[in-house]
Design a protein around this motif. Structure first.
Motif, mmCIF file in Angstrom:
data_model
loop_
_atom_site.group_PDB
_atom_site.id
_atom_site.type_symbol
_atom_site.label_atom_id
_atom_site.label_comp_id
_atom_site.label_asym_id
_atom_site.label_seq_id
_atom_site.Cartn_x
_atom_site.Cartn_y
_atom_site.Cartn_z
ATOM 1 N N ALA A 1 0.824 -1.212 0.000
ATOM 2 C CA ALA A 1 0.000 0.000 0.000
ATOM 3 C C ALA A 1 0.858 1.261 0.000
ATOM 4 C CB ALA A 1 -0.934 -0.003 1.201
ATOM 5 N N LEU A 2 1.889 1.288 0.840
ATOM 6 C CA LEU A 2 2.744 2.472 0.909
ATOM 7 C C LEU A 2 3.575 2.651 -0.359
ATOM 8 C CD1 LEU A 2 3.825 2.267 4.643
ATOM 9 C CD2 LEU A 2 2.232 3.905 3.610
ATOM 10 N N THR A 3 3.965 1.546 -0.985
ATOM 11 C CA THR A 3 4.690 1.636 -2.262
ATOM 12 C C THR A 3 3.775 2.190 -3.352
ATOM 13 O OG1 THR A 3 6.096 -0.225 -1.624
ATOM 14 C CG2 THR A 3 6.009 0.326 -3.968
ATOM 15 N N ALA A 4 2.545 1.685 -3.410
ATOM 16 C CA ALA A 4 1.581 2.197 -4.382
ATOM 17 C C ALA A 4 1.315 3.679 -4.140
ATOM 18 C CB ALA A 4 0.282 1.398 -4.306
ATOM 19 N N MET A 5 1.209 4.042 -2.861
ATOM 20 C CA MET A 5 0.983 5.443 -2.510
ATOM 21 C C MET A 5 2.158 6.313 -2.938
ATOM 22 S SD MET A 5 0.149 6.809 1.289
ATOM 23 C CE MET A 5 0.088 8.533 1.682
ATOM 24 N N LEU A 6 3.360 5.824 -2.718
ATOM 25 C CA LEU A 6 4.553 6.577 -3.104
ATOM 26 C C LEU A 6 4.570 6.858 -4.604
ATOM 27 C CD1 LEU A 6 7.400 7.698 -2.269
ATOM 28 C CD2 LEU A 6 8.283 5.476 -2.975
ATOM 29 N N PHE A 7 4.327 5.836 -5.415
ATOM 30 C CA PHE A 7 4.376 6.025 -6.862
ATOM 31 C C PHE A 7 3.235 6.903 -7.375
ATOM 32 C CE2 PHE A 7 7.054 2.127 -6.686
ATOM 33 C CZ PHE A 7 8.198 2.699 -7.240
ATOM 34 N N ALA A 8 2.048 6.732 -6.806
ATOM 35 C CA ALA A 8 0.913 7.552 -7.248
ATOM 36 C C ALA A 8 1.123 9.016 -6.878
ATOM 37 C CB ALA A 8 -0.381 7.022 -6.636
ATOM 38 N N LEU A 9 1.533 9.270 -5.643
ATOM 39 C CA LEU A 9 1.746 10.651 -5.219
ATOM 40 C C LEU A 9 2.948 11.281 -5.892
ATOM 41 C CD1 LEU A 9 0.918 10.422 -1.409
ATOM 42 C CD2 LEU A 9 -0.512 11.284 -3.265
ATOM 43 N N ARG A 10 3.953 10.478 -6.192
ATOM 44 C CA ARG A 10 5.126 10.997 -6.908
ATOM 45 C C ARG A 10 4.729 11.494 -8.290
ATOM 46 N NH1 ARG A 10 9.630 7.527 -9.448
ATOM 47 N NH2 ARG A 10 11.024 9.134 -10.203
ATOM 48 N N LYS A 11 3.871 10.746 -8.934
ATOM 49 C CA LYS A 11 3.406 11.143 -10.276
ATOM 50 C C LYS A 11 2.521 12.387 -10.196
ATOM 51 C CE LYS A 11 2.812 10.128 -14.709
ATOM 52 N NZ LYS A 11 3.874 10.252 -15.668
ATOM 53 N N LEU A 12 1.712 12.481 -9.146
ATOM 54 C CA LEU A 12 0.795 13.618 -9.006
ATOM 55 C C LEU A 12 1.473 14.882 -8.491
ATOM 56 C CD1 LEU A 12 -2.401 11.986 -7.473
ATOM 57 C CD2 LEU A 12 -2.185 13.035 -9.722
ATOM 58 N N PHE A 13 2.300 14.755 -7.445
ATOM 59 C CA PHE A 13 2.787 15.934 -6.746
ATOM 60 C C PHE A 13 4.298 16.087 -6.690
ATOM 61 C CE2 PHE A 13 -1.249 14.709 -4.637
ATOM 62 C CZ PHE A 13 -2.010 15.772 -5.086
ATOM 63 N N GLY A 14 5.048 15.086 -7.146
ATOM 64 C CA GLY A 14 6.500 15.173 -7.102
ATOM 65 C C GLY A 14 7.096 14.342 -5.977
ATOM 66 N N LYS A 15 8.429 14.217 -6.019
ATOM 67 C CA LYS A 15 9.147 13.342 -5.089
ATOM 68 C C LYS A 15 9.042 13.792 -3.629
ATOM 69 C CE LYS A 15 12.653 11.930 -8.414
ATOM 70 N NZ LYS A 15 14.065 11.993 -8.772
ATOM 71 N N THR A 16 9.237 15.063 -3.390
ATOM 72 C CA THR A 16 9.263 15.552 -2.013
ATOM 73 C C THR A 16 7.925 15.333 -1.315
ATOM 74 O OG1 THR A 16 10.873 17.229 -2.670
ATOM 75 C CG2 THR A 16 9.778 17.539 -0.548
ATOM 76 N N ALA A 17 6.859 15.733 -1.960
ATOM 77 C CA ALA A 17 5.521 15.562 -1.377
ATOM 78 C C ALA A 17 5.207 14.085 -1.170
ATOM 79 C CB ALA A 17 4.473 16.207 -2.263
ATOM 80 N N ALA A 18 5.607 13.245 -2.113
ATOM 81 C CA ALA A 18 5.340 11.812 -2.003
ATOM 82 C C ALA A 18 6.089 11.212 -0.823
ATOM 83 C CB ALA A 18 5.729 11.103 -3.296
ATOM 84 N N LEU A 19 7.367 11.550 -0.673
ATOM 85 C CA LEU A 19 8.156 11.017 0.442
ATOM 86 C C LEU A 19 7.625 11.470 1.794
ATOM 87 C CD1 LEU A 19 11.802 11.261 -0.949
ATOM 88 C CD2 LEU A 19 10.511 9.192 -0.412
ATOM 89 N N ILE A 20 7.268 12.737 1.900
ATOM 90 C CA ILE A 20 6.723 13.244 3.157
ATOM 91 C C ILE A 20 5.390 12.559 3.478
ATOM 92 C CG2 ILE A 20 5.747 15.295 4.286
ATOM 93 C CD1 ILE A 20 7.928 16.929 2.783
ATOM 94 N N SER A 21 4.536 12.439 2.488
ATOM 95 C CA SER A 21 3.218 11.817 2.692
ATOM 96 C C SER A 21 3.332 10.357 3.102
ATOM 97 C CB SER A 21 2.383 11.923 1.416
ATOM 98 O OG SER A 21 2.186 13.256 1.060
ATOM 99 N N VAL A 22 4.181 9.616 2.426
ATOM 100 C CA VAL A 22 4.336 8.194 2.743
ATOM 101 C C VAL A 22 4.983 8.009 4.115
ATOM 102 C CG1 VAL A 22 5.531 6.081 2.042
ATOM 103 C CG2 VAL A 22 4.309 7.432 0.352
ATOM 104 N N THR A 23 5.923 8.863 4.455
ATOM 105 C CA THR A 23 6.550 8.784 5.773
ATOM 106 C C THR A 23 5.528 9.043 6.875
ATOM 107 O OG1 THR A 23 8.667 9.508 4.853
ATOM 108 C CG2 THR A 23 8.383 9.699 7.247
ATOM 109 N N ILE A 24 4.729 10.060 6.718
ATOM 110 C CA ILE A 24 3.698 10.363 7.721
ATOM 111 C C ILE A 24 2.679 9.225 7.789
ATOM 112 C CG2 ILE A 24 1.754 11.899 8.241
ATOM 113 C CD1 ILE A 24 3.533 14.200 7.166
#
Length: 175
Positions: free
Chosen positions: A43-66
Motif C-alpha cells: 500500500a505504501l509503495t503504491a501510494m509513493l508512486f501515485a503521489l510521486r506522479k501527481l505531486f512530485g518526489k518531495t511531497a510523495a516522500l513526506i506523505s508516505v513517511t507520515i
C-alpha cells in the motif's frame, strides 16, 4: 460456548488473513503480522508512486513517511495485527490503483481497483467508505460531463469484474 458465552467480532477477511498466517508460519502471531507487513508495504509503495506522479518526489516522500508513522506507531495505532491495519492497506491500494487508471487510462488499473476495493468491507464494516467515495467521485465526474454513459458503464463493469475475481480467495476459504 462460542456465540453464547463469547460474541465473536472478527470479520471474514480478518479470519482469512489469520488462518493464512497460521498455515504459512505456524500457530503463532508471526504469520498474520508478516502478512500485515506485506500489505502495508504494498500500500505504501503504491501510494509513493501515485503521489510521486501527481505531486512530485518531495511531497510523495513526506506523505508516505507520515502515513507509515500513523499506520504503525503503537501509541497512535492499535498494537498487533488488527482488522483496521488490513482494511487501510486495501483502501490505499484501491485508491492508488484508481489514481493510476486516471493517469494512464489503462483498464488493468480499474480491474486492480475492483480487486482491492472489495476487501476492506470484509475486514471492518467501515471499509465500505472507499466504495462510497469512488461511487461519489464517478457520479460527480458524470455530472461534470467528463464521462459518457458508455465510459461509466465500462468502468463499472471492469470494477465489478475485478471485485468478483478479487474476492475468490475469501469465497474459496468458505465464507
Amino acid at each position: 460456548q462460542l456465540g453464547v458465552d463469547e460474541q465473536t467480532s472478527a470479520e471474514p477477511g480478518t479470519l482469512f488473513v489469520n488462518v493464512l498466517g497460521v498455515a504459512l508460519f505456524g500457530f503463532n502471531d508471526t504469520g498474520p503480522k508478516v502478512i500485515q507487513m506485506i500489505l502495508q508495504l504494498a500500500a505504501l509503495t503504491a501510494m509513493l508512486f501515485a503521489l510521486r506522479k501527481l505531486f512530485g518526489k518531495t511531497a510523495a516522500l513526506i506523505s508516505v513517511t507520515i502515513a507509515a508513522v500513523y499506520l504503525s506507531a503503537p501509541h497512535i495505532a492499535k498494537v498487533g495485527n488488527v482488522k483496521e491495519q488490513y482494511m487501510i492497506s486495501f483502501m490505499v491500494l484501491s485508491a492508488c490503483s484508481w489514481i493510476w487508471y486516471e493517469l494512464t487510462g489503462k483498464k488493468g488499473y480499474v480491474f486492480l481497483t475492483g480487486a482491492a476495493i472489495i476487501w476492506p468491507f470484509y475486514f471492518k464494516v467501515t471499509g465500505i467508505s472507499i466504495v462510497t467515495a469512488l461511487l461519489l467521485y464517478l457520479v460527480f465526474k458524470k455530472i461534470c460531463k467528463e464521462y459518457s454513459w458508455k465510459e461509466l458503464g465500462i468502468d463499472l463493469l471492469w470494477l465489478f469484474f475485478g471485485s468478483a475475481i478479487g474476492i475468490i480467495p475469501l469465497i474459496t476459504f468458505g465464507f
